[in-house]
Design a protein around this motif. Structure first.
Motif, short mmCIF file in Angstrom:
data_model
loop_
_atom_site.label_atom_id
_atom_site.label_comp_id
_atom_site.label_asym_id
_atom_site.label_seq_id
_atom_site.Cartn_x
_atom_site.Cartn_y
_atom_site.Cartn_z
N GLU A 82 0.70 -1.09 0.12
CA GLU A 82 -0.12 -0.09 -0.06
C GLU A 82 0.96 1.51 -0.11
OE1 GLU A 82 -3.87 -1.28 2.75
OE2 GLU A 82 -1.91 -0.86 3.59
N TYR A 83 0.53 2.27 -0.89
CA TYR A 83 1.23 3.43 -1.16
C TYR A 83 0.33 4.47 -0.93
CZ TYR A 83 4.75 0.33 -3.21
OH TYR A 83 5.76 -0.56 -3.35
N LEU A 84 0.59 5.60 0.17
CA LEU A 84 -0.33 6.86 0.46
C LEU A 84 0.56 7.72 1.13
CD1 LEU A 84 -1.51 6.11 3.92
CD2 LEU A 84 -1.64 3.90 2.76
N ASP A 85 0.05 8.90 1.34
CA ASP A 85 0.87 9.86 2.08
C ASP A 85 0.34 9.92 3.34
OD1 ASP A 85 1.68 12.42 2.86
OD2 ASP A 85 0.52 13.68 1.40
N PRO A 86 1.35 9.56 4.10
CA PRO A 86 1.55 9.41 5.66
C PRO A 86 0.86 10.69 6.32
CG PRO A 86 3.58 8.72 4.94
CD PRO A 86 2.78 9.36 3.94
N ALA A 87 1.16 11.96 5.79
CA ALA A 87 0.42 13.09 6.39
C ALA A 87 -1.04 13.13 5.99
CB ALA A 87 1.04 14.32 5.74
N LYS A 88 -1.49 12.24 5.20
CA LYS A 88 -3.07 12.32 4.92
C LYS A 88 -3.84 11.53 5.94
CE LYS A 88 -3.76 14.98 1.10
NZ LYS A 88 -4.50 15.78 0.86
N VAL A 89 -3.27 10.59 6.91
CA VAL A 89 -3.68 9.53 7.36
C VAL A 89 -3.61 9.91 8.97
CG1 VAL A 89 -3.96 8.05 5.87
CG2 VAL A 89 -2.03 7.98 7.14
N THR A 90 -2.89 10.88 9.35
CA THR A 90 -2.52 11.39 10.60
C THR A 90 -3.89 11.19 11.59
OG1 THR A 90 -1.14 13.06 10.06
CG2 THR A 90 -1.72 13.08 12.30
N SER A 91 -5.09 11.48 11.27
CA SER A 91 -6.28 11.43 12.16
C SER A 91 -6.48 9.97 12.28
CB SER A 91 -7.62 12.30 11.62
OG SER A 91 -7.83 11.62 10.44
N ILE A 92 -6.49 9.30 11.30
CA ILE A 92 -6.87 7.76 11.31
C ILE A 92 -5.86 7.02 12.12
CG2 ILE A 92 -6.86 5.70 9.94
CD1 ILE A 92 -7.79 7.55 7.51
N LEU A 93 -4.68 7.20 12.00
CA LEU A 93 -3.53 6.61 12.76
C LEU A 93 -3.70 6.99 14.45
CD1 LEU A 93 -0.39 7.03 10.59
CD2 LEU A 93 -1.75 5.06 10.82
N SER A 94 -4.19 8.23 14.76
CA SER A 94 -4.44 8.49 16.21
C SER A 94 -5.59 7.69 16.75
CB SER A 94 -4.52 10.30 16.02
OG SER A 94 -3.54 10.76 15.62
N ALA A 95 -6.57 7.96 15.73
CA ALA A 95 -7.81 7.00 16.11
C ALA A 95 -7.65 5.47 16.35
CB ALA A 95 -9.07 7.25 15.26
N MET A 96 -6.71 4.86 15.43
CA MET A 96 -6.32 3.51 15.44
C MET A 96 -5.41 3.09 16.85
SD MET A 96 -5.66 2.55 11.65
CE MET A 96 -4.81 0.96 12.20
N GLU A 97 -4.62 4.07 17.34
CA GLU A 97 -3.91 3.93 18.33
C GLU A 97 -4.76 4.25 19.72
OE1 GLU A 97 -0.35 6.67 18.47
OE2 GLU A 97 0.08 6.07 16.66
N ALA A 98 -5.64 4.98 19.68
CA ALA A 98 -6.63 5.14 20.84
C ALA A 98 -7.47 3.75 20.90
CB ALA A 98 -7.41 6.24 20.52
N SER A 99 -7.89 3.31 19.64
CA SER A 99 -8.69 2.06 19.92
C SER A 99 -7.98 0.84 20.10
CB SER A 99 -9.40 1.82 18.48
OG SER A 99 -10.12 0.89 18.28
N ALA A 100 -6.68 0.78 19.81
CA ALA A 100 -6.01 -0.50 20.08
C ALA A 100 -5.64 -0.61 21.44
CB ALA A 100 -4.46 -0.36 19.14
N GLY A 101 -5.49 0.58 22.29
CA GLY A 101 -5.53 0.63 23.64
C GLY A 101 -6.59 0.14 24.39
N GLN A 102 -7.91 -0.13 23.69
CA GLN A 102 -8.83 -0.19 24.45
C GLN A 102 -9.19 -1.69 24.80
OE1 GLN A 102 -12.20 1.44 22.49
NE2 GLN A 102 -11.44 3.64 22.75
#
Length: 135
Positions: free
Chosen positions: A115-135
């Protein structure tokens, strides 16, 4: 048609449908057991179990998810998908970003997926995933 007989184009279409439908079981069936996953965001390789666990987290945090304007190019042993990923996180934060997915196939299954994507475009997604993984 069984998956063992699936063409790369059929696999690409099934991949888009299973992902947009957040159907982890159908998505898992598309991959060889020893499939390898890679993304340019962290440039690490993952096995099937690790990647599917991460996808499960993605499915939890995405309230809506889809691929807009997908273009699929098939070649003898794989496919390339270019699309815009759109969706909404559970807290109503909308997102969209271009993605390019390159897959190698064998025996009617996906063997390698990049998968190739712009990391700057997915900051909110990565933050939400980190919060969800901790649950």
């Amino acid at each position: 048609m069984t998956l063992d007989e699936a063409t790369p184009m059929e696999l690409a279409r099934h991949f888009l449908e299973a992902t947009a439908g957040k159907n982890l079981a159908d998505l898992s069936a598309l991959f060889h057991d020893d499939a390898v996953f890679w993304t340019n965001v962290d440039q690490n390789e993952y096995d099937k179990a690790s990647r599917l666990a991460r996808i499960a987290v993605e499915f939890r945090v995405f309230q809506k998810f889809g691929f807009e304007r997908p273009v699929i190019n098939e070649f003898a042993d794989g496919f390339v998908i270019r699309a815009v990923v759109t969706g909404c996180l559970a807290d109503d934060v909308r997102f969209d970003f271009p993605i390019c997915i390159v897959a190698e196939t064998a025996g009617g299954r996906i063997q390698r997926l990049e998968e190739y994507l712009d990391p700057a475009k997915v900051t909110s997604i990565l933050s939400a995933m980190e919060a969800s993984a901790g649950q």
